[in-house]
Enzyme design. Structure first.
Site, PDB file in Angstrom:
ATOM      1  CG  HIS A   1      -1.754  -1.016   1.506  1.00 34.65           C
ATOM      2  ND1 HIS A   1      -3.261  -1.490  -0.146  1.00 34.65           N
ATOM      3  CD2 HIS A   1      -2.003  -1.831   1.901  1.00 34.65           C
ATOM      4  CE1 HIS A   1      -3.744  -2.143   0.234  1.00 34.65           C
ATOM      5  NE2 HIS A   1      -3.112  -3.043   1.802  1.00 34.65           N
TER       6      HIS A   1
ATOM      7  CG  ASP B   1      -2.768  -8.339   0.949  1.00 39.24           C
ATOM      8  OD1 ASP B   1      -1.674  -8.849   1.416  1.00 39.24           O
ATOM      9  OD2 ASP B   1      -4.248  -7.456   0.630  1.00 39.24           O
TER      10      ASP B   1
ATOM     11  CG  HIS C   1      -6.408  -5.333   1.514  1.00 36.47           C
ATOM     12  ND1 HIS C   1      -5.996  -6.267   2.591  1.00 36.47           N
ATOM     13  CD2 HIS C   1      -7.744  -4.363   2.549  1.00 36.47           C
ATOM     14  CE1 HIS C   1      -6.610  -6.433   3.865  1.00 36.47           C
ATOM     15  NE2 HIS C   1      -8.118  -5.682   3.092  1.00 36.47           N
TER      16      HIS C   1
ATOM     17  CG  ASP D   1      -4.922  -9.859   3.098  1.00 37.80           C
ATOM     18  OD1 ASP D   1      -4.541 -10.574   2.667  1.00 37.80           O
ATOM     19  OD2 ASP D   1      -4.283  -8.934   3.371  1.00 37.80           O
TER      20      ASP D   1
HETATM   21  N1  Q9C Z   1     -11.580  -3.324   9.558  1.00 35.87           N
HETATM   22  C1  Q9C Z   1      -2.968  -5.527   4.172  1.00 35.87           C
HETATM   23  O1  Q9C Z   1      -3.144  -6.008   4.406  1.00 35.87           O
HETATM   24  N2  Q9C Z   1      -8.039  -1.365   6.819  1.00 35.87           N
HETATM   25  N3  Q9C Z   1      -3.335  -3.707   4.776  1.00 35.87           N
HETATM   26  C2  Q9C Z   1      -8.514  -2.131   8.265  1.00 35.87           C
HETATM   27  C3  Q9C Z   1     -10.585  -3.928   9.194  1.00 35.87           C
HETATM   28  C4  Q9C Z   1      -6.840  -1.289   6.637  1.00 35.87           C
HETATM   29  C5  Q9C Z   1      -4.207  -4.175   4.615  1.00 35.87           C
HETATM   30  C6  Q9C Z   1      -9.618  -2.146   8.748  1.00 35.87           C
HETATM   31  C7  Q9C Z   1      -6.255  -3.299   5.616  1.00 35.87           C
HETATM   32  C8  Q9C Z   1      -4.504  -2.617   5.517  1.00 35.87           C
HETATM   33  C9  Q9C Z   1      -1.015  -5.443   3.993  1.00 35.87           C
HETATM   34 ZN    ZN Z   2      -4.600  -7.177   3.167  1.00 40.79          ZN
END
Ligand code: Q9C
Ligand code: ZN
Length: 354
Positions: free
Chosen positions: A172, A206, A208, A295
């Protein structure tokens, strides 16, 4: 060495420097909740891979040169992170003193940015509230990137594949932006190193969208970026990751986004994964970087896909079967107690070991 023999292991770079970056809380709709991106993620993965005898662990002796990081990131952003990290207590004290609230300072001394301008600008590089900076953050981030650099280095020196147990994660983080638990883009830094071999593909699995990686290589026709992720209409990072984003300038067509809806089943996921693999083969890269997030697991607390443990073996096997010089970079994955099993499954597939 015979890839199929039983003592076949993957060189894996690790450092305990990540333990000094350990935020305890993130902010979710007015509430403080436990920080998802925990130190135990990496420790659990490492221990499980060691117990399964799948890895040869290596620890870097020193951090990479900042010049290597500057291939992917604005020098001002790197300075900002170093400065805030070195002076975090003063920075927090300054903020509180504006409001005459010095007496209210408690907690664990992480600097949480409170302004998120639409375009990152000098001194405003952080774009969300889940990416705080503490006194150990800069060293942890530098060492996380170093693991990526060293993994690329062994592959440049003839090793077929290597794994970087990066923490904090990186995908990110854009050229001048940090967010989503990410500070430096480890996968992009590895890709820059691997360019010495020719064109590079990055496969981001990933959950995301890797908005930072997309940003860094947006205009670069020599690096293909392929992302499989939750549709940004439904999930983080919301503003990027749509199928219509295909790259800029002379690089149109070298960014492929394959968004999937919440709840997508494993068969549909694998079908999309194979579409990603076909695009990579068509690009004929000289090397591959995998942004490896766990994830996508059905039990992940922040991801809403439904892969199960054995699916990671399939992913690992099919990526490895491409036969490319490959660096695997650890990204997300938050189902703390199952992360080890996912990693073992994945690298059994990569190494074709039972
Ligand atoms: N309810 C990676 O997987 N938002 N980043 C989280 C949780 C941020 C994920 C909210 C998610 C970032 C590297
Ligand atoms: Zn992620």
């Amino acid at each position: 060495m015979d890839r199929h023999n039983d003592t076949n292991r993957i060189i894996t770079f690790y450092s305990n420097a990540h333990l000094n970056h350990s935020p305890q809380i993130e902010f979710l709709h007015g509430q403080n909740v436990p920080y998802f991106e925990k130190t135990s993620r990496i420790e659990n993965i490492r221990k499980a891979l060691q117990a399964a005898d799948l890895i040869n662990l290596r620890e870097p002796e020193k951090s990479a040169d900042v010049a290597v990081i500057e291939q992917a990131h604005d020098a001002g952003m790197i300075d900002y992170l170093r400065n805030v990290s070195a002076n975090v207590e003063d920075r927090i004290r300054d903020s509180f003193s504006i409001y005459h609230m010095e007496d209210e300072i408690k907690g664990d001394n992480y600097f949480y940015e409170s302004i998120f301008p639409p375009v990152p600008s000098p001194n405003f590089y952080i774009y969300d509230s889940v990416s705080p900076i503490g006194k150990g953050t800069y060293d942890a981030v530098m060492m996380s990137a170093t693991l990526a650099v060293e993994s690329a280095e062994v592959v440049l020196n003839g090793e077929k594949q290597a794994f970087a147990l990066c923490r904090p994660p990186g995908h990110h983080a854009g050229r001048r932006s940090m967010g989503g638990y990410c500070y430096f883009n480890n996968a992009s830094i590895a890709a820059y190193q691997l360019k010495k071999l020719g064109n590079v593909a990055i496969l981001d699995i990933d959950y995301h969208h890797g908005n930072g990686t997309q940003d860094i290589f947006w205009d670069d026709p020599e690096v293909l970026v392929v992302n499989i992720h939750a549709d940004p209409k439904m999930d983080y990072p919301y503003y990027a990751g749509h199928a219509r984003e295909q790259g800029g300038g002379s690089a149109v067509g070298t960014n492929l986004n394959l968004p999937l809806p919440h709840g997508v089943d494993a068969d549909q996921y694998l079908e999309t994964f194979r579409q990603a693999v076909r695009r990579i083969l068509q690009f004929q890269p000289s090397a591959l970087v995998v942004s490896l997030g766990f994830d996508t697991y059905q039990g992940d607390p922040i991801g809403l896909f439904s892969l199960d443990i054995p699916h990671y073996e399939t992913l690992g096997r099919e990526i490895s079967a491409l036969g490319l010089p490959t660096v695997y970079i650890q990204e997300g994955g938050y189902a703390i107690d199952q992360l080890g099993e996912m990693a073992v499954s994945f690298f059994r597939g990569v190494l074709e070991r039972r």
